[in-house]
Design a protein around this motif. Structure first.
Motif, short mmCIF file in Angstrom:
data_model
loop_
_atom_site.label_atom_id
_atom_site.label_comp_id
_atom_site.label_asym_id
_atom_site.label_seq_id
_atom_site.Cartn_x
_atom_site.Cartn_y
_atom_site.Cartn_z
N SER A 75 0.83 -1.21 0.00
CA SER A 75 0.00 0.00 0.00
C SER A 75 0.87 1.26 0.00
CB SER A 75 -0.92 0.02 1.22
OG SER A 75 -1.83 -1.05 1.17
N VAL A 76 1.91 1.26 0.80
CA VAL A 76 2.82 2.41 0.84
C VAL A 76 3.51 2.57 -0.51
CG1 VAL A 76 4.93 3.34 1.90
CG2 VAL A 76 3.12 2.37 3.33
N LYS A 77 3.93 1.45 -1.09
CA LYS A 77 4.59 1.50 -2.41
C LYS A 77 3.64 2.05 -3.46
CE LYS A 77 7.09 -1.24 -5.73
NZ LYS A 77 6.79 -2.30 -6.63
N ASP A 78 2.38 1.57 -3.43
CA ASP A 78 1.39 2.08 -4.38
C ASP A 78 1.17 3.57 -4.19
OD1 ASP A 78 1.06 -0.44 -5.41
OD2 ASP A 78 -0.82 -0.86 -4.32
N LEU A 79 1.11 4.00 -2.95
CA LEU A 79 0.92 5.41 -2.65
C LEU A 79 2.06 6.25 -3.21
CD1 LEU A 79 -0.63 7.65 -1.12
CD2 LEU A 79 0.74 7.08 0.87
N THR A 80 3.29 5.80 -2.96
CA THR A 80 4.43 6.59 -3.46
C THR A 80 4.51 6.55 -4.98
OG1 THR A 80 5.88 4.68 -3.10
CG2 THR A 80 5.79 6.32 -1.36
N ASP A 81 4.18 5.38 -5.57
CA ASP A 81 4.20 5.30 -7.04
C ASP A 81 3.16 6.23 -7.65
OD1 ASP A 81 6.23 3.46 -6.99
OD2 ASP A 81 4.92 1.70 -7.30
N LYS A 82 1.98 6.25 -7.08
CA LYS A 82 0.93 7.13 -7.61
C LYS A 82 1.30 8.59 -7.44
CE LYS A 82 -2.89 3.90 -7.10
NZ LYS A 82 -4.13 3.56 -6.40
N ALA A 83 1.90 8.89 -6.30
CA ALA A 83 2.30 10.29 -6.07
C ALA A 83 3.40 10.70 -7.03
CB ALA A 83 2.74 10.46 -4.62
N LYS A 84 4.33 9.81 -7.33
CA LYS A 84 5.43 10.13 -8.24
C LYS A 84 4.93 10.24 -9.69
CE LYS A 84 9.21 7.91 -5.73
NZ LYS A 84 10.15 6.79 -5.74
N ASN A 85 4.13 9.27 -10.09
CA ASN A 85 3.76 9.18 -11.50
C ASN A 85 2.68 10.18 -11.91
OD1 ASN A 85 5.57 7.12 -11.88
ND2 ASN A 85 4.08 5.51 -11.49
N SER A 86 1.69 10.33 -11.12
CA SER A 86 0.56 11.14 -11.59
C SER A 86 0.62 12.57 -11.12
CB SER A 86 -0.75 10.49 -11.16
OG SER A 86 -0.89 10.60 -9.76
N GLY A 87 1.03 12.77 -9.93
CA GLY A 87 1.00 14.12 -9.41
C GLY A 87 -0.42 14.58 -9.15
N ASN A 88 -1.37 13.71 -9.37
CA ASN A 88 -2.78 14.03 -9.20
C ASN A 88 -3.11 14.01 -7.72
OD1 ASN A 88 -5.52 14.29 -9.29
ND2 ASN A 88 -5.84 12.66 -10.79
N LEU A 89 -3.63 15.07 -7.20
CA LEU A 89 -3.94 15.19 -5.79
C LEU A 89 -5.05 14.24 -5.39
CD1 LEU A 89 -3.43 16.67 -3.14
CD2 LEU A 89 -5.11 18.37 -3.86
N PHE A 90 -6.04 14.09 -6.24
CA PHE A 90 -7.17 13.22 -5.92
C PHE A 90 -6.72 11.76 -5.80
CE2 PHE A 90 -10.78 10.54 -7.16
CZ PHE A 90 -11.67 10.90 -6.16
N SER A 91 -5.89 11.31 -6.72
CA SER A 91 -5.39 9.93 -6.69
C SER A 91 -4.55 9.70 -5.43
CB SER A 91 -4.57 9.66 -7.94
OG SER A 91 -3.99 8.38 -7.88
N SER A 92 -3.73 10.67 -5.07
CA SER A 92 -2.90 10.55 -3.88
C SER A 92 -3.76 10.50 -2.63
CB SER A 92 -1.93 11.72 -3.78
OG SER A 92 -1.03 11.71 -4.86
#
Length: 109
Positions: A75-92
Motif C-alpha cells: 500500500s505504501v509502495k502504491d501510494l508513493t508510485d501514484k504520487a510520483k507518477n501522476s502528481g494528481n492530488l485526488f489519486s494521492s
C-alpha cells in the motif's frame, strides 16, 4: 509346667531372611517410584500438549503479521508510485485513505 523351647537359626538362614526382607523393601520402593514416575509423565504430556497449542497459535500470528506487513508495504509502495507518477492530488488522497483503512483493519485484528 512349661517346656523349654529351643529356637536356633543358622547364619545361612539369617542371610536368606535378610535378603527376603531387603527384596520386599525394594519392591515397595519400586512400586512407589513407578507411581510417582507415571504422575510425572502425565504432567509432562499435558505441558507438551499446551506447548504445541501455543506454538500453533504463535505460528498463525506470525503468518498474520507477515501478511499484514506485506499488505502495508504494498500500500505504501502504491501510494508513493501514484504520487510520483501522476502528481494528481485526488489519486494521492484516495491512496492515503486506502492506506488508513488498511491500518484500521490491522489495528482491529
Amino acid at each position: 509346667t512349661m517346656k523349654n523351647l529351643d529356637f536356633s537359626i543358622t547364619l545361612n538362614q539369617l542371610f536368606v531372611i535378610l535378603l527376603c526382607l531387603a527384596g520386599f523393601v525394594l519392591l515397595i520402593f519400586s512400586i512407589i517410584l513407578m507411581v510417582k514416575l507415571i504422575k510425572s509423565v502425565d504432567k509432562l504430556n499435558k505441558i507438551l500438549d499446551d506447548s504445541s497449542t501455543i506454538s500453533g497459535i504463535a505460528a498463525e500470528g506470525a503468518v498474520f503479521v507477515k501478511t499484514t506487513a506485506v499488505d502495508l508495504s504494498n500500500s505504501v509502495k502504491d501510494l508513493t508510485d501514484k504520487a510520483k507518477n501522476s502528481g494528481n492530488l485526488f489519486s494521492s488522497l484516495s491512496s492515503i485513505i486506502e492506506l488508513i483503512s488498511k491500518l484500521k483493519k490491522v489495528i482491529k485484528k
